[in-house]
Design a protein around this motif. Structure first.
Motif, mmCIF file in Angstrom:
data_model
loop_
_atom_site.group_PDB
_atom_site.id
_atom_site.type_symbol
_atom_site.label_atom_id
_atom_site.label_comp_id
_atom_site.label_asym_id
_atom_site.label_seq_id
_atom_site.Cartn_x
_atom_site.Cartn_y
_atom_site.Cartn_z
ATOM 1 N N GLU A 7 -9.570 -62.968 36.484
ATOM 2 C CA GLU A 7 -8.759 -62.752 37.679
ATOM 3 C C GLU A 7 -7.321 -62.379 37.307
ATOM 4 O OE1 GLU A 7 -9.457 -63.314 41.393
ATOM 5 O OE2 GLU A 7 -11.202 -62.479 40.367
ATOM 6 N N VAL A 8 -6.736 -63.193 36.401
ATOM 7 C CA VAL A 8 -5.330 -63.013 36.042
ATOM 8 C C VAL A 8 -5.179 -63.045 34.522
ATOM 9 C CG1 VAL A 8 -2.960 -63.860 36.331
ATOM 10 C CG2 VAL A 8 -4.634 -64.206 38.162
ATOM 11 N N LEU A 9 -4.544 -62.026 33.991
ATOM 12 C CA LEU A 9 -4.155 -62.020 32.581
ATOM 13 C C LEU A 9 -2.665 -62.267 32.505
ATOM 14 C CD1 LEU A 9 -4.555 -61.480 29.519
ATOM 15 C CD2 LEU A 9 -4.146 -59.050 30.029
ATOM 16 N N ILE A 10 -2.266 -63.293 31.744
ATOM 17 C CA ILE A 10 -0.843 -63.604 31.549
ATOM 18 C C ILE A 10 -0.488 -63.250 30.115
ATOM 19 C CG2 ILE A 10 0.955 -65.364 31.701
ATOM 20 C CD1 ILE A 10 -1.114 -67.041 33.353
ATOM 21 N N VAL A 11 0.444 -62.336 29.955
ATOM 22 C CA VAL A 11 0.882 -61.919 28.624
ATOM 23 C C VAL A 11 2.201 -62.629 28.315
ATOM 24 C CG1 VAL A 11 1.481 -59.986 27.130
ATOM 25 C CG2 VAL A 11 -0.244 -59.688 28.926
ATOM 26 N N GLY A 12 2.177 -63.576 27.369
ATOM 27 C CA GLY A 12 3.366 -64.342 27.009
ATOM 28 C C GLY A 12 3.232 -65.796 27.407
ATOM 29 N N ALA A 13 3.206 -66.683 26.393
ATOM 30 C CA ALA A 13 2.999 -68.115 26.648
ATOM 31 C C ALA A 13 4.268 -68.917 26.422
ATOM 32 C CB ALA A 13 1.862 -68.643 25.774
ATOM 33 N N GLY A 14 5.407 -68.346 26.829
ATOM 34 C CA GLY A 14 6.632 -69.139 26.881
ATOM 35 C C GLY A 14 6.574 -70.063 28.092
ATOM 36 N N PRO A 15 7.696 -70.677 28.465
ATOM 37 C CA PRO A 15 7.679 -71.591 29.612
ATOM 38 C C PRO A 15 7.174 -70.945 30.904
ATOM 39 C CG PRO A 15 9.704 -71.864 28.365
ATOM 40 C CD PRO A 15 9.011 -70.670 27.776
ATOM 41 N N THR A 16 7.546 -69.683 31.148
ATOM 42 C CA THR A 16 7.130 -69.022 32.390
ATOM 43 C C THR A 16 5.628 -68.800 32.423
ATOM 44 O OG1 THR A 16 9.269 -67.902 32.535
ATOM 45 C CG2 THR A 16 7.475 -67.003 33.844
ATOM 46 N N GLY A 17 5.093 -68.192 31.368
ATOM 47 C CA GLY A 17 3.670 -67.918 31.332
ATOM 48 C C GLY A 17 2.822 -69.172 31.340
ATOM 49 N N LEU A 33 -4.519 -66.602 29.137
ATOM 50 C CA LEU A 33 -3.134 -66.673 28.684
ATOM 51 C C LEU A 33 -3.082 -66.320 27.212
ATOM 52 C CD1 LEU A 33 -0.116 -67.488 28.976
ATOM 53 C CD2 LEU A 33 -0.826 -69.866 28.625
ATOM 54 N N VAL A 34 -2.332 -65.268 26.863
ATOM 55 C CA VAL A 34 -2.260 -64.817 25.475
ATOM 56 C C VAL A 34 -0.811 -64.752 25.015
ATOM 57 C CG1 VAL A 34 -4.374 -63.465 25.744
ATOM 58 C CG2 VAL A 34 -2.157 -62.329 26.025
ATOM 59 N N ASP A 35 -0.625 -64.897 23.709
ATOM 60 C CA ASP A 35 0.714 -64.793 23.133
ATOM 61 C C ASP A 35 0.595 -64.235 21.721
ATOM 62 O OD1 ASP A 35 3.657 -66.095 23.869
ATOM 63 O OD2 ASP A 35 3.329 -65.835 21.715
ATOM 64 N N LYS A 36 1.541 -63.382 21.346
ATOM 65 C CA LYS A 36 1.461 -62.732 20.035
ATOM 66 C C LYS A 36 1.820 -63.677 18.894
ATOM 67 C CE LYS A 36 6.129 -60.721 20.219
ATOM 68 N NZ LYS A 36 6.892 -59.456 20.219
ATOM 69 N N LEU A 37 2.561 -64.764 19.191
ATOM 70 C CA LEU A 37 2.964 -65.691 18.135
ATOM 71 C C LEU A 37 1.833 -66.659 17.807
ATOM 72 C CD1 LEU A 37 6.583 -66.567 19.310
ATOM 73 C CD2 LEU A 37 5.900 -64.906 17.582
ATOM 74 N N GLU A 38 1.688 -66.954 16.527
ATOM 75 C CA GLU A 38 0.627 -67.859 16.089
ATOM 76 C C GLU A 38 0.900 -69.309 16.473
ATOM 77 O OE1 GLU A 38 -2.204 -67.210 14.800
ATOM 78 O OE2 GLU A 38 -2.061 -65.120 14.176
ATOM 79 N N GLN A 39 2.187 -69.717 16.450
ATOM 80 C CA GLN A 39 2.515 -71.122 16.666
ATOM 81 C C GLN A 39 3.591 -71.341 17.722
ATOM 82 O OE1 GLN A 39 0.886 -73.624 15.267
ATOM 83 N NE2 GLN A 39 -0.411 -72.274 14.036
ATOM 84 N N GLY A 40 3.965 -70.330 18.478
ATOM 85 C CA GLY A 40 5.075 -70.478 19.405
ATOM 86 C C GLY A 40 6.391 -70.400 18.659
ATOM 87 N N GLN A 41 7.488 -70.463 19.382
ATOM 88 C CA GLN A 41 8.807 -70.310 18.758
ATOM 89 C C GLN A 41 9.191 -71.517 17.903
ATOM 90 O OE1 GLN A 41 10.878 -67.812 18.627
ATOM 91 N NE2 GLN A 41 10.604 -66.476 20.391
ATOM 92 N N ASN A 42 8.950 -72.727 18.443
ATOM 93 C CA ASN A 42 9.254 -73.971 17.717
ATOM 94 C C ASN A 42 10.719 -74.100 17.310
ATOM 95 O OD1 ASN A 42 6.548 -74.835 17.855
ATOM 96 N ND2 ASN A 42 6.034 -73.558 16.104
ATOM 97 N N THR A 43 11.615 -73.532 18.116
ATOM 98 C CA THR A 43 13.050 -73.698 17.886
ATOM 99 C C THR A 43 13.712 -74.167 19.173
ATOM 100 O OG1 THR A 43 13.383 -71.324 18.304
ATOM 101 C CG2 THR A 43 13.231 -72.032 16.006
ATOM 102 N N GLY A 120 -7.700 -78.566 30.886
ATOM 103 C CA GLY A 120 -8.811 -77.768 30.392
ATOM 104 C C GLY A 120 -8.464 -76.332 30.073
ATOM 105 N N GLY A 121 -7.182 -75.976 30.154
ATOM 106 C CA GLY A 121 -6.743 -74.619 29.840
ATOM 107 C C GLY A 121 -6.349 -74.480 28.382
ATOM 108 N N SER A 122 -6.068 -73.242 27.972
ATOM 109 C CA SER A 122 -5.714 -72.994 26.578
ATOM 110 C C SER A 122 -4.902 -71.715 26.450
ATOM 111 C CB SER A 122 -6.978 -72.881 25.716
ATOM 112 O OG SER A 122 -7.753 -71.766 26.125
ATOM 113 N N ILE A 123 -4.346 -71.513 25.255
ATOM 114 C CA ILE A 123 -3.594 -70.302 24.924
ATOM 115 C C ILE A 123 -4.320 -69.591 23.789
ATOM 116 C CG2 ILE A 123 -1.380 -69.355 24.143
ATOM 117 C CD1 ILE A 123 -0.094 -72.017 25.090
ATOM 118 N N GLN A 124 -4.538 -68.314 23.935
ATOM 119 C CA GLN A 124 -5.070 -67.519 22.838
ATOM 120 C C GLN A 124 -3.885 -66.927 22.078
ATOM 121 O OE1 GLN A 124 -8.246 -64.786 23.603
ATOM 122 N NE2 GLN A 124 -9.287 -66.155 25.035
#
Length: 271
Positions: A7-17, A33-43, A120-124
């Motif tokens: 139904e919905v593709l969210i590109v970017g798993a920062g706080p907004t996504g 929900l997808v994000d290009k970073l392997e581990q998030g920003q972590n800063t 039950g959700g996740s980030i790819q």
């Protein structure tokens, strides 16, 4: 090429996504929900959450955990170096969250990710959107994944992918505005600080502005404008800013830079 429907593709798993993914998960709406970073920003990055933001996040079930992990401050004082000019009291807000909540962004993101997982959700992760097209019925987004290229067909595509958004660009939406000339210094430091850890302080001086704010782990966040800030400011750089712009009384000495960065502020809006 393999195609996935959602139904919905969210590109970017920062706080907004991630916040949107939580809302969709709660509502039972299929999403990816997808994000290009392997581990998030972590800063650390953004380090304050305001009362109305916490009110809005109540529906996602994260405000209590954010409040528990953060540092609650009631005072924001504007100073002419040593002399207080204005004191803003946040403990008089008409809200259940009568404070400034100091919490580094990586901790905020952890709370959001944990809540999404609880539902039950996740980030790819490690997944990059490279192109997007749309017709009258759906949008199709090409994703580069660790296993190769794939296609997602979605009723809606949400661009939470920042300033250089592939989604916004594909939709033909301009990002109008510009960039302020001055750069900014951000630093989380451990230091001896004569004003203690009970207020956010904004100092005016002929040399410029500097902000000092306590953080939950005993560190302090320092923010200052600078014409040509170094890419990673060190102890000497931050100490020089405090000496030139902060209080001239008391013992104020930087002992360690935990994290630092230079950034520029953009005044832009999606047309």
């Amino acid at each position: 090429m393999h195609t996935t429907d959602t139904e919905v593709l969210i590109v970017g798993a920062g706080p907004t996504g991630t916040a949107l993914a939580i809302a969709l998960q709660q509502a039972g709406v299929a999403h990816l929900l997808v994000d290009k970073l392997e581990q998030g920003q972590n800063t650390s990055r953004a380090a304050v959450i305001h009362a109305h933001t916490l009110e809005m996040l109540e529906e996602l079930g994260v405000s209590g955990e954010l409040a528990k992990r953060g540092m609650k401050l009631a005072n924001f004082v504007i100073r002419d170096r040593n002399r207080p000019l204005v004191q803003l009291r946040f403990d008089q807000l008409p809200s259940a969250y009568r404070y400034l909540l100091m919490l580094p962004q990586n901790e905020t993101e952890k709370v959001l990710v944990e809540r999404l997982a609880e539902l039950g959700g996740s980030i790819q992760r490690g997944v990059t959107a490279t192109a997007a097209t749309q017709d009258a019925e759906s949008a199709r987004v090409t994703l580069q994944t660790p296993k190769g290229e794939t296609m997602v067909k979605a009723r809606y595509v949400v661009g939470g992918d920042g300033m250089h958004s592939v989604v916004r660009t594909a939709a033909g939406i301009d990002f109008e505005g510009g960039t302020y000339e001055e750069s900014f210094v951000l630093a989380d430091v451990r230091m001896q600080w004569s004003l203690g850890a009970t207020e956010v302080s904004l100092f005016f001086s002929p040399a410029g502005v500097v902000v000092v704010a306590p953080l939950p782990d005993g560190a302090f966040r320092i923010v200052a404008t600078l014409d040509n800030a170094p890419e990673q400011p060190g102890i000497a750089d931050i100490q020089a800013l405090l000496d030139a712009r902060g209080p001239t009384t008391g013992h104020n000495r930087i002992e360690e830079v935990v994290w630092s960065s230079r950034f520029r502020v953009h005044h832009r809006v999606a047309k």
